[in-house]
Design a protein around this motif. Structure first.
Motif, PDB file in Angstrom:
ATOM      1  N   THR A  86     -20.501  30.496   1.965  1.00 14.79           N
ATOM      2  CA  THR A  86     -19.121  29.789   0.683  1.00 14.79           C
ATOM      3  C   THR A  86     -18.816  28.973   1.750  1.00 14.79           C
ATOM      4  N   ALA A  87     -17.510  29.356   2.595  1.00 17.62           N
ATOM      5  CA  ALA A  87     -16.312  28.832   2.874  1.00 17.62           C
ATOM      6  C   ALA A  87     -17.310  27.467   3.819  1.00 17.62           C
ATOM      7  N   ALA A 352     -11.508  38.832   5.498  1.00 17.78           N
ATOM      8  CA  ALA A 352     -11.929  38.589   6.781  1.00 17.78           C
ATOM      9  C   ALA A 352     -11.989  37.139   6.680  1.00 17.78           C
ATOM     10  N   THR A 353     -12.192  36.407   5.489  1.00 21.07           N
ATOM     11  CA  THR A 353     -12.766  34.675   5.276  1.00 21.07           C
ATOM     12  C   THR A 353     -10.890  34.277   5.823  1.00 21.07           C
ATOM     13  N   ALA A 354     -10.274  35.171   5.532  1.00 21.41           N
ATOM     14  CA  ALA A 354      -8.902  34.702   5.824  1.00 21.41           C
ATOM     15  C   ALA A 354      -8.558  34.717   6.782  1.00 21.41           C
ATOM     16  N   VAL A 355      -9.085  35.456   7.782  1.00 24.66           N
ATOM     17  CA  VAL A 355      -8.789  36.176   9.448  1.00 24.66           C
ATOM     18  C   VAL A 355      -9.244  35.081   9.893  1.00 24.66           C
ATOM     19  N   ILE A 356     -10.516  34.968   9.702  1.00 20.59           N
ATOM     20  CA  ILE A 356     -11.669  34.030  10.561  1.00 20.59           C
ATOM     21  C   ILE A 356     -10.620  32.349  10.547  1.00 20.59           C
ATOM     22  N   LYS A 357     -10.251  31.702   9.586  1.00 22.38           N
ATOM     23  CA  LYS A 357      -9.746  30.830   9.054  1.00 22.38           C
ATOM     24  C   LYS A 357      -9.315  30.656  10.700  1.00 22.38           C
ATOM     25  N   VAL A 358      -7.934  32.027  10.771  1.00 26.25           N
ATOM     26  CA  VAL A 358      -7.192  31.898  11.584  1.00 26.25           C
ATOM     27  C   VAL A 358      -8.181  31.412  13.304  1.00 26.25           C
ATOM     28  N   LEU A 359      -8.653  32.267  13.043  1.00 25.60           N
ATOM     29  CA  LEU A 359      -9.486  31.630  14.563  1.00 25.60           C
ATOM     30  C   LEU A 359      -9.553  30.341  14.823  1.00 25.60           C
ATOM     31  N   LEU A 360     -10.506  30.268  13.698  1.00 20.19           N
ATOM     32  CA  LEU A 360     -10.766  28.745  13.669  1.00 20.19           C
ATOM     33  C   LEU A 360      -9.860  27.363  13.480  1.00 20.19           C
ATOM     34  N   GLY A 361      -8.182  27.806  14.586  1.00 25.36           N
ATOM     35  CA  GLY A 361      -7.645  26.589  13.764  1.00 25.36           C
ATOM     36  C   GLY A 361      -6.541  26.713  13.217  1.00 25.36           C
ATOM     37  N   GLU A 362      -6.810  27.116  11.685  1.00 23.56           N
ATOM     38  CA  GLU A 362      -6.341  27.096  10.377  1.00 23.56           C
ATOM     39  C   GLU A 362      -5.387  27.348  10.565  1.00 23.56           C
TER      40      GLU A 362
END
Length: 451
Positions: A86-87, A352-362
């Protein structure tokens, strides 16, 4: 509430993983083209975040019908995958790696042959239990091999530069699995297998940061005599009364590797962002920077998240994002996040969504302005520093500075208690307020006259 909450939120109606058993699932068609398929040169020039997932891991489930579902259930992965979809994160901004079952030879680098065989034999049983809370069915052994294989291959891809970083969306979890035993919902130790795979791929030193609310006793056992791996765990301990009872601050490693096990044992529940960030700033990052890892693994249990029924702590998605950002600055960004625990579907999916967003550079949604710890949190950090500075002398100045702050904090607490006692000694009518006192006083006099 954990039972049925996914139905209320309709979270499982989204994404490509809502119907994992359909052979003609849209997942195959919707997967973005893998980087390996466009050539290794493109991967080297523009590596991105890789994800490890395979639907067969959803077949690992408790068979026995009970009034409440087992906390470690397939819906955990489905909820996270739906949140990613969804994100627009996956499928979309990340690429999947092909699933591979770990080999016997690779497993034997971590586990005893007896343990491996005890897991494998469950494939011949409809239902079995290693411990009262650690189940297996006929699909569990394969799910564990897939989880371990994905973690191993993600680690190799990141170290070699074929992926920027990665998220292992896997189950069963692993950090309680030791050399010889399965326990705590865990069958094979995914983080340990990934650490050794990273070293085979060229990483000399590996940091494993375990923020699951339970101590990773299996990971500690596997590496407690290994100076090339620094294991740091933040967990509820409460004097050994919280599962699994291990992970006291004085468990530091052995046989020449003292100081390479670092336990930050919270003395109570309810621990939140401020205590975790404070421990990162004063223990985790100073030690990690001095250790200078070539590769970093997060044993990412989300059961310290707000709303988790087992952890009963208060870490927010933004808190997890902040910690990920701090760790992402290490190892040249070579970071692998491996799912461990976490049993509230909303909590694990948002975290988990907050964490993977950081991995993506956010960047995290907002910076935590006040990260001053609780009294018990500060006391825990001081205890850890006092022990670990015997092996890491660079921690001494930090310990000295915090000791002075601790004294001031205690003084402030004593003043608060003194004011509280003083308030209790005041006349009861003072609390009522003047109008209330006059009302009760006059009423009392009128009742006396009427008698």
């Amino acid at each position: 509430m954990i039972c049925g909450e996914h139905r209320d939120s309709k979270i499982l109606s989204y994404g490509f993983f809502a119907s994992p058993y359909a052979e003609d699932s849209n997942l195959t068609e919707a997967k973005p083209k893998m980087k390996e398929e466009v050539g290794t040169q493109d991967v080297a020039l523009s590596p991105t975040t890789a994800i490890g997932f395979d639907e067969r891991m959803l077949l690992h489930a408790e068979v026995q019908m009970k009034s409440h579902p087992h906390p470690e259930r397939p819906d955990r992965l489905k909820a996270i995958a739906a949140s990613f979809a969804t994100a627009g994160i996956f499928p979309g901004r990340c690429y999947p790696i092909s699933a591979r079952e770990i080999s016997l030879e690779e497993l034997q680098l971590v586990h005893s042959l007896e343990h491996i065989e005890s897991v494998e034999v469950t494939s011949q049983m409809i239902s079995s239990y290693f411990t009262p809370d650690t189940y297996a069915n006929e699909h569990s052994a394969q799910a564990a091999r897939l989880a371990a294989g994905l973690c191993s291959d993600l680690a190799s891809a990141i170290v070699s530069g074929r992926a920027k970083n990665g998220f292992a969306l896997v189950r069963p979890p692993g950090h309680h699995a030791g050399v010889r035993q399965a326990m705590g919902f865990c069958l094979h130790n995914n983080a340990a297998i990934a650490a050794l795979a990273a070293q085979v791929a060229g990483a000399r030193k590996v940091l494993i940061l375990d923020w699951d609310v339970h101590h990773g006793n299996g990971t500690q056992e596997i590496f407690e005599q290994n100076k090339s791996v620094l294991y740091i765990s933040l967990h509820r301990h409460e004097g050994g009364r919280f599962y699994p009872g291990t992970g006291a601050a004085d468990e530091v490693g052995a046989m020449g590797a003292e100081g390479h096990c670092v336990n930050i044992p919270w003395s109570r529940g309810g621990v939140g962002d401020n205590d975790y960030i404070f421990a990162f700033q004063h223990v985790v990052l100073p030690l990690a920077s001095q250790f200078a890892p070539d590769f970093t693994i997060i044993s990412a249990g989300f059961d310290a998240a707000r709303g988790d029924p087992l952890g009963c702590c208060d870490v927010t998605p933004n808190g997890y994002a902040q910690m990920t950002k701090m760790l992402n600055a290490l190892s040249g960004g070579k970071l692998l996040v491996i799912l461990e625990g976490g049993y509230n579907l909303r909590s694990i999916s948002s975290s988990a969504t907050a964490v993977i967003k950081v991995l993506l550079g956010e960047n995290p949604e907002f910076e935590l302005e006040n990260n001053f710890p609780s009294k018990s949190g500060l006391q825990t950090v001081l205890e850890v520093l006092k022990i670990q500075m015997n092996f890491w002398p660079s921690l001494e100045p930090i310990f000295g500075n915090l000791q002075s702050q601790w004294g001031m904090y205690c003084l402030g607490e004593k003043r608060k208690q003194s004011k509280k006692r003083h308030r209790v000694q005041l006349p009861i009518w003072w609390k009522w307020g003047r109008k209330s006192f006059i009302y009760h006083f006059l009423n009392g006099r009128l009742r006396l006259k009427s008698k």
